[in-house]
Design a protein around this motif. Structure first.
Motif, PDB file in Angstrom:
ATOM      1  N   LYS A 199      71.531  36.657   2.378  1.00  0.00           N
ATOM      2  CA  LYS A 199      70.759  37.125   3.529  1.00  0.00           C
ATOM      3  C   LYS A 199      71.612  37.155   4.799  1.00  0.00           C
ATOM      4  O   LYS A 199      72.665  36.515   4.873  1.00  0.00           O
ATOM      5  CB  LYS A 199      69.536  36.218   3.752  1.00  0.00           C
ATOM      6  CG  LYS A 199      69.907  34.771   4.193  1.00  0.00           C
ATOM      7  CD  LYS A 199      69.969  34.625   5.677  1.00  0.00           C
ATOM      8  CE  LYS A 199      70.516  33.434   6.346  1.00  0.00           C
ATOM      9  NZ  LYS A 199      71.553  32.595   6.059  1.00  0.00           N
TER      10      LYS A 199
ATOM     11  N   ILE B 138      70.634  36.663   9.067  1.00  0.00           N
ATOM     12  CA  ILE B 138      69.597  36.503  10.090  1.00  0.00           C
ATOM     13  C   ILE B 138      69.932  37.473  11.215  1.00  0.00           C
ATOM     14  O   ILE B 138      71.047  37.462  11.746  1.00  0.00           O
ATOM     15  CB  ILE B 138      69.519  35.040  10.569  1.00  0.00           C
ATOM     16  CG1 ILE B 138      69.067  34.165   9.380  1.00  0.00           C
ATOM     17  CG2 ILE B 138      68.535  34.907  11.737  1.00  0.00           C
ATOM     18  CD1 ILE B 138      68.916  32.696   9.683  1.00  0.00           C
TER      19      ILE B 138
ATOM     20  N   VAL C   7      63.894  29.593   6.110  1.00  0.00           N
ATOM     21  CA  VAL C   7      64.043  31.051   6.162  1.00  0.00           C
ATOM     22  C   VAL C   7      64.954  31.552   5.042  1.00  0.00           C
ATOM     23  O   VAL C   7      64.692  32.589   4.433  1.00  0.00           O
ATOM     24  CB  VAL C   7      64.522  31.516   7.574  1.00  0.00           C
ATOM     25  CG1 VAL C   7      65.892  31.010   7.945  1.00  0.00           C
ATOM     26  CG2 VAL C   7      64.466  33.026   7.694  1.00  0.00           C
TER      27      VAL C   7
ATOM     28  N   ALA D 195      74.522  29.701  10.869  1.00  0.00           N
ATOM     29  CA  ALA D 195      74.662  28.494  11.680  1.00  0.00           C
ATOM     30  C   ALA D 195      75.728  28.589  12.767  1.00  0.00           C
ATOM     31  O   ALA D 195      75.744  27.798  13.704  1.00  0.00           O
ATOM     32  CB  ALA D 195      74.957  27.308  10.775  1.00  0.00           C
TER      33      ALA D 195
HETATM   34  C1  MEV Z   1      70.960  28.975   8.436  1.00  0.00           C
HETATM   35  O1  MEV Z   1      71.102  30.149   7.653  1.00  0.00           O
HETATM   36  C2  MEV Z   1      70.073  29.237   9.604  1.00  0.00           C
HETATM   37  C3  MEV Z   1      69.782  28.062  10.531  1.00  0.00           C
HETATM   38  O2  MEV Z   1      68.767  28.534  11.430  1.00  0.00           O
HETATM   39  C4  MEV Z   1      69.297  26.844   9.792  1.00  0.00           C
HETATM   40  C5  MEV Z   1      67.895  27.019   9.209  1.00  0.00           C
HETATM   41  O3  MEV Z   1      67.174  27.952   9.549  1.00  0.00           O
HETATM   42  O4  MEV Z   1      67.540  26.157   8.380  1.00  0.00           O
HETATM   43  C6  MEV Z   1      71.000  27.684  11.362  1.00  0.00           C
END
Ligand code: MEV
Length: 324
Positions: A11, A13, A148, A275
């Motif tokens: 994935k 974000i 997520v 992260a």
């Molecule tokens: C990790 O892919 C995304 C973070 O927001 C951690 C989380 O959502 O658990 C940094």
């Protein structure tokens, strides 16, 4: 049944990492870069995990030993305990998702492990249950994950996610766009980065509450923009999001240089993803601009990937097919 195999996507974000841990919504997309797990019954009293990247590890059925393959064992053990048995298992992990890089590699492996093990044991597990098992495995790696990563890897597509409130699918024609992903080459631990941001939040609660609130507003605006197909706006919101991530201390000079190079080469927007502290940046591009943006990043990045958003989440596969 001799063996069972499942594939789950990695994935990115697009909006809201870190802030999602503090209860703000985030937007994440499954990508066409995947992990595959094959589960087989074995006569041993334990779980053997074999991985291209981490070699081999053997875990007894109630094993507490840690290590990079321990979360895979945890996911399989959860399924075994639902099945009510103590069977021996061999698990083979093959993954094209870069590890420790913000692309959800550990979640995808946990999701595929749960699905393959359940199929092998002839257990009918819902997607919700598979995601929940992967979440528990993620807590071993990350400490306090928002959930997520396992959610998007299980269900696929483009999702609007809020911790504790579940997710909504975002309806959007993603065919005009591509994601260009550039690896800073710096590995880092998600758990350590999450802890760093939470410490800053505790030190400056009155300041950071505004940053968190702004991140939540970004996620709502980006959801609307995606639903309207307004990718210019999504790109701008991603740029603002990078600024907020910088403010909470998870960017660095390398990530900033990749983000700026992507924007200068014509990306609609670019930001670190996951992260931070290292790992990947994601650039949102028109399909016809993606190769140009990727070329501009090649000299700066360890690796550059061009991918689309995948509708597919976890699925069982009959035979070993080439991984995307
Ligand atoms: C990790 O892919 C995304 C973070 O927001 C951690 C989380 O959502 O658990 C940094």
């Amino acid at each position: 049944m001799n063996n069972a195999r499942a594939i789950a996507p990695g994935k990115v974000i697009l909006i809201g990492e870190h802030f999602v841990v503090g209860g703000q919504p985030a937007i994440a997309a499954a990508v066409e870069i995947e992990a595959q797990v094959t589960a087989e019954l074995s006569s041993s009293k334990g779980i053997k995990v074999n991985s291209r990247e981490y070699g081999e590890a053997f875990f007894a059925l109630e094993d507490g030993k840690n290590g990079p393959l321990y979360p895979v064992y945890i996911a399989a053990r959860e399924v075994l305990s639902i099945a009510g048995g103590s069977r021996g298992l061999n698990l083979t992990v093959e993954s094209n998702i870069p590890r420790a890089a913000g692309m959800g590699s550990s979640a995808a492996v946990a999701v595929a492990t749960a699905a393959a093990t359940a199929k092998l044991l002839e257990l009918e597990l819902s997607l919700e249950k598979i995601s929940e098992i992967a979440y528990r495995s993620e807590t071993v790696v990350h400490g306090k994950p928002s959930g997520v990563d396992n959610t998007v890897s299980t269900y696929g597509g483009l999702i609007f996610y809020k911790k504790g409130a579940g997710f909504q699918r975002i309806s959007c024609d993603v065919s005009p766009i591509r994601l260009v992903l550039a690896d800073s080459g710096i590995e880092r631990s998600t758990g350590a980065m999450v802890a760093k941001v939470l410490t800053l939040k505790e030190s400056y609660p009155h300041i950071l509450e505004h940053v968190y609130h702004a991140a939540g507003e970004l996620a709502h605006s980006a959801k609307n923009a995606l639903e309207e197909g307004d990718f210019f706006k999504v790109g701008q919101l991603m740029n603002i999001n990078h600024g907020l991530l910088h403010a909470v201390g998870v960017s660095n000079a390398k990530l900033d240089s990749l983000v700026h190079a992507a924007r200068e080469a014509g990306a609609l927007g670019a930001k670190l993803t996951g992260a931070g502290g290292g790992g990947f940046v994601v650039a949102l591009c028109w399909k016809e601009d993606a190769e140009r943006v990727a070329d501009a990043l090649k000299n700066l990045a360890k690796q550059v990937l061009v991918t689309g958003i995948s509708r597919q989440g976890v699925r069982l596969v009959e035979s070993s097919s080439p991984l995307r």
